[in-house]
Every structure is written in C-alpha cells, then in structure tokens.
Design an enzyme around this catalytic site. Structure first.
Site, PDB file in Angstrom:
ATOM      1  N   CYS A  47       0.806  -1.340  -0.002  1.00 11.17           N
ATOM      2  CA  CYS A  47      -0.060   0.166  -0.106  1.00 11.17           C
ATOM      3  C   CYS A  47       0.879   1.209   0.065  1.00 11.17           C
ATOM      4  CB  CYS A  47      -0.825   0.193   1.222  1.00 11.17           C
ATOM      5  SG  CYS A  47      -0.234  -0.719   2.880  1.00 11.17           S
TER       6      CYS A  47
HETATM    7  N1  LIG Z   1      -4.133  -4.855   5.412  1.00 10.30           N
HETATM    8  C1  LIG Z   1      -3.654  -4.180   4.385  1.00 10.30           C
HETATM    9  O1  LIG Z   1      -3.880  -3.015   4.063  1.00 10.30           O
HETATM   10  C2  LIG Z   1      -2.791  -4.884   3.454  1.00 10.30           C
HETATM   11  C3  LIG Z   1      -2.260  -6.120   3.501  1.00 10.30           C
HETATM   12  N2  LIG Z   1      -1.534  -6.634   2.671  1.00 10.30           N
HETATM   13  C4  LIG Z   1      -0.944  -7.975   2.786  1.00 10.30           C
HETATM   14  O2  LIG Z   1      -1.778  -8.910   2.388  1.00 10.30           O
HETATM   15  C5  LIG Z   1      -1.624 -10.048   3.174  1.00 10.30           C
HETATM   16  C6  LIG Z   1      -2.631 -10.304   4.018  1.00 10.30           C
HETATM   17  O3  LIG Z   1      -2.976  -9.283   4.789  1.00 10.30           O
HETATM   18  P1  LIG Z   1      -4.368  -8.979   5.817  1.00 10.30           P
HETATM   19  O4  LIG Z   1      -5.371  -9.522   4.975  1.00 10.30           O
HETATM   20  O5  LIG Z   1      -4.083  -7.664   6.326  1.00 10.30           O
HETATM   21  O6  LIG Z   1      -3.753  -9.965   6.992  1.00 10.30           O
HETATM   22  P2  LIG Z   1      -4.962 -10.631   8.023  1.00 10.30           P
HETATM   23  O7  LIG Z   1      -4.012 -11.047   9.112  1.00 10.30           O
HETATM   24  O8  LIG Z   1      -6.069  -9.704   8.313  1.00 10.30           O
HETATM   25  O9  LIG Z   1      -5.363 -12.062   7.221  1.00 10.30           O
HETATM   26  C7  LIG Z   1      -4.589 -13.036   6.763  1.00 10.30           C
HETATM   27  C8  LIG Z   1      -5.428 -14.269   6.628  1.00 10.30           C
HETATM   28  O10 LIG Z   1      -4.537 -15.441   6.417  1.00 10.30           O
HETATM   29  C9  LIG Z   1      -4.828 -16.486   6.945  1.00 10.30           C
HETATM   30  N3  LIG Z   1      -3.754 -17.618   7.168  1.00 10.30           N
HETATM   31  C10 LIG Z   1      -2.660 -17.340   8.211  1.00 10.30           C
HETATM   32  N4  LIG Z   1      -1.800 -18.306   8.018  1.00 10.30           N
HETATM   33  C11 LIG Z   1      -2.432 -19.065   6.939  1.00 10.30           C
HETATM   34  C12 LIG Z   1      -2.105 -20.526   6.618  1.00 10.30           C
HETATM   35  N5  LIG Z   1      -0.686 -21.085   6.828  1.00 10.30           N
HETATM   36  N6  LIG Z   1      -2.767 -20.994   5.683  1.00 10.30           N
HETATM   37  C13 LIG Z   1      -4.130 -20.637   5.143  1.00 10.30           C
HETATM   38  N7  LIG Z   1      -4.351 -19.397   5.607  1.00 10.30           N
HETATM   39  C14 LIG Z   1      -3.473 -18.601   6.639  1.00 10.30           C
HETATM   40  C15 LIG Z   1      -5.424 -16.156   8.253  1.00 10.30           C
HETATM   41  O11 LIG Z   1      -6.296 -16.818   8.951  1.00 10.30           O
HETATM   42  P3  LIG Z   1      -6.368 -16.678  10.634  1.00 10.30           P
HETATM   43  O12 LIG Z   1      -7.076 -15.648  10.868  1.00 10.30           O
HETATM   44  O13 LIG Z   1      -7.429 -17.929  10.771  1.00 10.30           O
HETATM   45  O14 LIG Z   1      -5.227 -17.158  11.246  1.00 10.30           O
HETATM   46  C16 LIG Z   1      -6.183 -14.886   7.836  1.00 10.30           C
HETATM   47  O15 LIG Z   1      -7.459 -14.943   7.431  1.00 10.30           O
HETATM   48  C17 LIG Z   1      -0.341  -9.818   3.832  1.00 10.30           C
HETATM   49  O16 LIG Z   1       0.749 -10.520   3.256  1.00 10.30           O
HETATM   50  C18 LIG Z   1      -0.580  -8.151   3.995  1.00 10.30           C
HETATM   51  O17 LIG Z   1       0.990  -8.025   4.363  1.00 10.30           O
HETATM   52  C19 LIG Z   1      -0.952  -5.921   1.329  1.00 10.30           C
HETATM   53  C20 LIG Z   1      -1.605  -4.735   1.292  1.00 10.30           C
HETATM   54  C21 LIG Z   1      -2.292  -4.007   2.164  1.00 10.30           C
HETATM   55  C1  LIG Z   2      -0.384   0.161   9.467  1.00  9.95           C
HETATM   56  C2  LIG Z   2       0.449  -1.057   9.032  1.00  9.95           C
HETATM   57  O1  LIG Z   2       0.768  -1.970  10.155  1.00  9.95           O
HETATM   58  N1  LIG Z   2       0.527  -1.285   7.793  1.00  9.95           N
HETATM   59  C3  LIG Z   2       1.530  -2.381   7.437  1.00  9.95           C
HETATM   60  C4  LIG Z   2       1.713  -2.426   5.878  1.00  9.95           C
HETATM   61  C5  LIG Z   2       0.448  -3.107   5.208  1.00  9.95           C
HETATM   62  C6  LIG Z   2       0.874  -3.758   3.962  1.00  9.95           C
HETATM   63  O2  LIG Z   2       0.872  -3.339   2.864  1.00  9.95           O
HETATM   64  O3  LIG Z   2       1.550  -5.004   3.844  1.00  9.95           O
HETATM   65  P1  LIG Z   2       2.228  -5.729   2.704  1.00  9.95           P
HETATM   66  O4  LIG Z   2       3.403  -5.047   2.449  1.00  9.95           O
HETATM   67  O5  LIG Z   2       2.519  -7.266   3.268  1.00  9.95           O
HETATM   68  O6  LIG Z   2       1.412  -5.784   1.706  1.00  9.95           O
HETATM   69  C7  LIG Z   2       2.934  -2.485   8.007  1.00  9.95           C
HETATM   70  O7  LIG Z   2       3.616  -1.267   8.265  1.00  9.95           O
HETATM   71  O8  LIG Z   2       3.533  -3.380   8.040  1.00  9.95           O
END
Ligand SMILES: NC(=O)C1=CN([C@@H]2O[C@H](COP(=O)(O)OP(=O)(O)OC[C@H]3O[C@@H](n4cnc5c(N)ncnc54)[C@H](OP(=O)(O)O)[C@@H]3O)[C@@H](O)[C@H]2O)C=CC1
Ligand SMILES: CC(=O)N[C@@H](CCC(=O)OP(=O)(O)O)C(=O)O
Length: 323
Positions: A118
């Site tokens: 992001c």
């Molecule tokens: N949130 C954001 O703004 C952004 C996130 N991302 C990236 O996207 C990815 C997901 O992030 P986010 O959705 O925020 O994280 P969350 O913690 O909200 O969700 C992660 C999900 O992965 C599941 N999970 C964890 N381990 C396993 C496994 N071994 N097998 C299958 N499922 C699994 C978790 O299940 P459970 O909860 O049951 O453990 C949960 O549902 C990350 O890599 C993050 O860095 C990228 C850009 C922005």
């Molecule tokens: C507020 C906050 O904690 N933000 C996350 C970034 C989220 C994200 O973009 O994670 P990925 O790189 O996995 O896509 C952090 O700084 O780690």
C-alpha cells in the site's frame, strides 16, 4: 457455452481476502471457489484447490504465501500474491499497471504477479514519473512520511484498536497517532527502491492513525539543493502527462483548493472504498520547496482493489470490472 474462470482466494477470511471476496462475489463472469473453513490451513486441501483453478489470489502472511507457491504443480495456474513475499523476486511481475509503459502487458502474460504494497503504491505513483522523465536525477535524496489507517496492519491491528476503543469508552482516543518502523528497513523499502529507479533507498517513516481505512503518503522535495530546480508547474505537468490515459491514477490540478477540507486539511480517508490513487503536487517556487502527496485507500488501490484490477488484466477482462 464458455466456462467461467475459477478463482480461489487463499486467506479469504482475512482483511484483504474479505475485501477481494466482496468485490468478486457478485460477478457472474467468474466462479469463486472456497475452502472449507476448518481446512483453510491444511496444506493438502489447499494444494488441491490451488492446482484446480485458473487464478489463485494469496492473501496470507509472507511465509504462508511462500508455502502456497511451493504447492503449485499445475503450470497453467496463475498466482496473484498480495503479500510482500515476492515483490522483487525473480520470475514475478510487479502488479502496478500504471508504473511503466508495457507493465500491464507484462501482467497480462505472467504466471506469477505480485500485488504492490500500500505505501509503495502511493510512493511510486508520486516519484516514478519524475525519475523516468529525468525531472529529478536518480541520486536525489528522498524521504517518505506516510500515515495509514489501522486496517493496514490486518486482523491483529484491527483487534488491538477494537480493544483500545472499548477501553476509551467513547472518550478521547488512547492512540490517536504514532510513528513506527524506527529501526528503519521497513519491509516495503526494497520495492520502493527497486521500482522507483532511485540510486539509494528512500528514508521511510510510516505511521498509523486511529481511523480504520485510508492513507496519505508524503514525499518532500527540498529543491533548493539543486542548481536549476524544476518549478512546481514542470513537476505537475510531468506527472499529469505520465498518467494522462490512466483511469485509476488521478493527478489533482495544481493548487486545487476544493480538495482540502475547510481549505486546510488533506483528509486521509477521501479515497476510501475506491480504487483511485490521487497524486497532489504542492510547490513554492520562491522558497524552492515542493511536496508530492498520494492519497489512497490502503485496502483499495493499496491492496484489494489493485488485486481485482490485476486479476481482470490477467484474465484478459476489462480492467475496470467490479471496481
Ligand atoms: N491490510 C492491508 O492494508 C494490506 C495487506 N497486505 C498483505 O496482504 C496479506 C494479508 O494481509 P491481511 O489481510 O491484512 O492480514 P490478516 O491477518 O487480516 O489475514 C490473513 C489471513 O491469512 C490466514 N492465514 C494465516 N496463515 C495461514 C496459512 N498457513 N494457511 C492459510 N491461511 C492462513 C489468516 O487466517 P486466521 O486469521 O484464521 O489465522 C487470515 O485469514 C499480508 O501479506 C499483508 O501484508 C497488502 C497490502 C495492504
Ligand atoms: C499500518 C500497518 O501496520 N501497515 C503495514 C503495511 C501493510 C501492507 O501493505 O502490507 P504488505 O506489504 O504485506 O502488503 C505495515 O507497516 O507492516
């Protein structure tokens, strides 16, 4: 009758996964395939689905994303990874269609696509045109300050803030704003450096605020260090021209006053629930200062919206579907 492409979201119940699901589940041009909730971490069950669909979207922590890729045995399945695990990895295409000419064609033909982070989405949207067009040289010293809503930290940070909100019981925020990553080397710096074309990594200080969704990424330009600094107009024109045919990158007209709340504040949440990233140029030619700002939804163009845009490109669909 043509068959619909099958899509599996691995990590469907996480923050990013849920948002992708909600953008896809009303569509009738794709078929969403889900895993039984109790088996969502069972590698054997995941491998079956991963190799039986057309595209897998990984919404997992980095290690689980790497594990998912190791389970791929079907050479026709396409993988779109939302995690940080493969953003600069060999054999992967960076899923930022607007970044460079030809980038969306690379995404369209790739088997492995990584969705940008992001913060890097906002940063690269600001800086890439200036480096690509030679308005700033690659050795210009760049710093980045950014604020994200707490959903950027996924389920864990959302739970933490939910508990803060309970403790404060309607009173003043316990944790209104804080900077972090103060040991430097945040996991996003590598892709910021790699895809910007800068000679050195930018110095990046992220922060989090007491609001769920939304993001501002600031890139200050101390132009006074240059012998012949570009004017604000030159900087603006370069960025605006770079994205002139792009729908999802909006370059806001120089000095546009109506976009500042009460004429004063630039609101971090204004792009929420959209797939737009807005780029602002603020400049003072007399003091030789400029500031680039990107405003986006960390879960929109910063994650789930971008993933849907990439999915559409990978499937050869119209890029805007569902966005
Ligand atoms: N949130 C954001 O703004 C952004 C996130 N991302 C990236 O996207 C990815 C997901 O992030 P986010 O959705 O925020 O994280 P969350 O913690 O909200 O969700 C992660 C999900 O992965 C599941 N999970 C964890 N381990 C396993 C496994 N071994 N097998 C299958 N499922 C699994 C978790 O299940 P459970 O909860 O049951 O453990 C949960 O549902 C990350 O890599 C993050 O860095 C990228 C850009 C922005
Ligand atoms: C507020 C906050 O904690 N933000 C996350 C970034 C989220 C994200 O973009 O994670 P990925 O790189 O996995 O896509 C952090 O700084 O780690």
């Amino acid at each position: 009758m043509t068959t619909k492409p099958k899509i599996f979201i691995d990590g469907e119940s996480g923050t990013t996964g849920l948002q992708i699901y909600s953008r896809l589940n009303q569509r009738d041009d794709i078929e969403l395939v889900s895993i039984e909730a109790s088996k969502r971490k069972d590698a054997t069950e995941r491998a079956k689905l991963i190799n039986a669909v057309d595209v897998v979207i990984l919404c997992l922590p980095d290690d689980a994303a790497r594990e998912a890729v190791s389970l791929v045995s079907n050479t026709t399945v396409k993988i779109l990874d939302a995690s940080t695990a493969h953003r600069t990895a060999e054999g992967w295409v960076y899923g930022f269609p607007e970044l460079n000419p030809g980038q969306r064609e690379k995404i369209a033909s790739a088997q492995f696509v990584s969705n940008p982070g992001c913060y890097p989405t906002g940063f690269l949207a600001c800086i890439r045109p200036l480096i690509a067009k030679g308005i700033l040289k690659a050795d210009f010293p760049i710093t980045v300050n950014a604020v994200s809503g707490y959903s950027g930290g996924g389920k864990n940070l959302i739970q933490k803030y939910d508990s803060f909100h309970e403790q404060q019981a309607g009173g003043e925020s316990l944790y209104p704003y804080g900077i972090y990553g103060l040991q430097f080397g945040h996991k996003h710096v590598k892709e910021m450096h790699y895809f910007s074309g800068l000679a050195s990594p930018p110095l990046f200080v992220p922060s989090v605020g007491d609001f769920e969704q939304g993001m501002l990424v600031q890139v200050p330009l101390p132009l006074g260090i240059l012998d012949n600094p570009p004017s604000g107009e030159v900087i603006y024109e370069a960025i605006a021209n770079y994205y002139q045919s792009e729908k999802f990158v909006q370059v806001v007209p120089l000095g546009e006053p109506t976009l500042l709340r009460d004429g004063t504040f630039l609101d971090a949440k204004a792009m929420n629930d959209t797939n737009f990233v807005q780029v602002f140029v603020f400049a003072n030619d007399a003091t030789k200062e400029a500031l680039l700002v990107a405003r986006l939804d960390n879960l929109g163009k910063g994650a789930s919206g971008a993933a849907v845009q990439n999915l559409n490109i990978m499937l050869g669909f119209s890029e805007e579907l569902g966005l």
